[in-house]
Motif scaffolding. Structure first.
Motif, PDB file in Angstrom:
ATOM      1  N   GLN A   1       0.805  -1.218   0.000  1.00  0.00           N
ATOM      2  CA  GLN A   1       0.000   0.000   0.000  1.00  0.00           C
ATOM      3  C   GLN A   1       0.843   1.276   0.000  1.00  0.00           C
ATOM      4  OE1 GLN A   1      -2.280  -0.944   3.599  1.00  0.00           O
ATOM      5  NE2 GLN A   1      -4.146  -0.843   2.347  1.00  0.00           N
ATOM      6  N   LEU A   2       2.147   1.139   0.167  1.00  0.00           N
ATOM      7  CA  LEU A   2       2.997   2.323   0.302  1.00  0.00           C
ATOM      8  C   LEU A   2       2.975   3.215  -0.935  1.00  0.00           C
ATOM      9  CD1 LEU A   2       6.080   0.912   2.248  1.00  0.00           C
ATOM     10  CD2 LEU A   2       4.162   2.258   3.133  1.00  0.00           C
ATOM     11  N   ALA A   3       3.037   2.635  -2.116  1.00  0.00           N
ATOM     12  CA  ALA A   3       3.043   3.444  -3.343  1.00  0.00           C
ATOM     13  C   ALA A   3       1.724   4.187  -3.515  1.00  0.00           C
ATOM     14  CB  ALA A   3       3.338   2.569  -4.557  1.00  0.00           C
ATOM     15  N   ILE A   4       0.600   3.513  -3.276  1.00  0.00           N
ATOM     16  CA  ILE A   4      -0.706   4.177  -3.421  1.00  0.00           C
ATOM     17  C   ILE A   4      -0.875   5.240  -2.336  1.00  0.00           C
ATOM     18  CG2 ILE A   4      -2.122   2.533  -2.123  1.00  0.00           C
ATOM     19  CD1 ILE A   4      -3.420   3.740  -5.328  1.00  0.00           C
ATOM     20  N   ALA A   5      -0.344   4.991  -1.146  1.00  0.00           N
ATOM     21  CA  ALA A   5      -0.409   5.996  -0.078  1.00  0.00           C
ATOM     22  C   ALA A   5       0.423   7.218  -0.444  1.00  0.00           C
ATOM     23  CB  ALA A   5       0.063   5.389   1.239  1.00  0.00           C
ATOM     24  N   ALA A   6       1.588   6.995  -1.039  1.00  0.00           N
ATOM     25  CA  ALA A   6       2.411   8.119  -1.487  1.00  0.00           C
ATOM     26  C   ALA A   6       1.692   8.906  -2.583  1.00  0.00           C
ATOM     27  CB  ALA A   6       3.763   7.622  -1.980  1.00  0.00           C
ATOM     28  N   ALA A   7       1.028   8.209  -3.498  1.00  0.00           N
ATOM     29  CA  ALA A   7       0.265   8.886  -4.559  1.00  0.00           C
ATOM     30  C   ALA A   7      -0.899   9.670  -3.959  1.00  0.00           C
ATOM     31  CB  ALA A   7      -0.241   7.865  -5.574  1.00  0.00           C
ATOM     32  N   ALA A   8      -1.580   9.090  -2.979  1.00  0.00           N
ATOM     33  CA  ALA A   8      -2.689   9.791  -2.315  1.00  0.00           C
ATOM     34  C   ALA A   8      -2.176  11.050  -1.619  1.00  0.00           C
ATOM     35  CB  ALA A   8      -3.373   8.863  -1.316  1.00  0.00           C
ATOM     36  N   SER A   9      -1.038  10.941  -0.953  1.00  0.00           N
ATOM     37  CA  SER A   9      -0.442  12.095  -0.274  1.00  0.00           C
ATOM     38  C   SER A   9      -0.094  13.191  -1.269  1.00  0.00           C
ATOM     39  CB  SER A   9       0.825  11.677   0.472  1.00  0.00           C
ATOM     40  OG  SER A   9       0.525  10.790   1.497  1.00  0.00           O
ATOM     41  N   ASN A  10       0.538  12.798  -2.359  1.00  0.00           N
ATOM     42  CA  ASN A  10       0.920  13.763  -3.383  1.00  0.00           C
ATOM     43  C   ASN A  10      -0.312  14.453  -3.970  1.00  0.00           C
ATOM     44  OD1 ASN A  10       2.889  15.060  -5.051  1.00  0.00           O
ATOM     45  ND2 ASN A  10       2.158  13.774  -6.732  1.00  0.00           N
ATOM     46  N   ALA A  11      -1.342  13.676  -4.273  1.00  0.00           N
ATOM     47  CA  ALA A  11      -2.573  14.246  -4.841  1.00  0.00           C
ATOM     48  C   ALA A  11      -3.208  15.236  -3.867  1.00  0.00           C
ATOM     49  CB  ALA A  11      -3.556  13.132  -5.194  1.00  0.00           C
TER      50      ALA A  11
END
Length: 153
Positions: free
Chosen positions: A80-90
């Motif tokens: 889930q780390l990559a999707i969490a990083a994408a969510a944070s960036n968004a």
């Protein structure tokens, strides 16, 4: 013994460095948030409507800042780390105010965290602190709701 609310007269400005505990406790008590006091922090809990989760905002100080650290207590799996990083960036890009991060990426229990801060050199009234802290909590609610609904985190 006087309650924290009684010790903070209205309409007066307070140094964040010396009064953050009183300001935070009064704000939380007025909203019926569960408040836990520790040596170096105050933690308040509130429900994230529709998710069955509780958000915790932990107020603490660094050498120069009052920091509000918000989490839902949910640990992220490695996948889930990559999707969490994408969510944070968004979130941070859309809000134009960085707040969301993936915290403790290398640790055993990484999580999503919202972070807000205020310089300890500030002076603020209880009413203004209430507005600011309430805004931080509302943004955290929106942020975590979006992460749960859109990104399934």
């Amino acid at each position: 013994m006087a309650t924290p609310e009684a010790s903070i007269p209205p309409g007066r400005d307070y140094d964040i460095a010396s009064s953050w505990r009183q300001l935070t406790h009064t704000w939380g008590a007025r909203r019926n948030y569960h408040v836990e006091s520790e040596v170096d922090s105050l933690s308040l809990q509130f429900d994230l409507e529709g998710s069955g989760r509780t958000l915790t905002v932990r107020f603490m100080t660094t050498k120069r800042l009052l920091v509000a650290f918000v989490t839902d207590g949910h640990s992220l799996r490695k996948d889930q780390l990559a999707i969490a990083a994408a969510a944070s960036n968004a979130w941070n890009t859309e809000q134009l105010n960085p707040m969301l991060s993936v915290w403790d990426v290398r640790g055993p229990r990484p999580c999503l965290a919202g972070v807000c801060d205020l310089p300890l050199t500030c002076r603020i009234s209880q009413a203004d602190f209430d507005v600011l802290a309430s805004d931080w909590v509302e943004r955290a609610r929106q942020m975590f709701t979006r992460c749960h609904q859109v990104f399934q985190l």
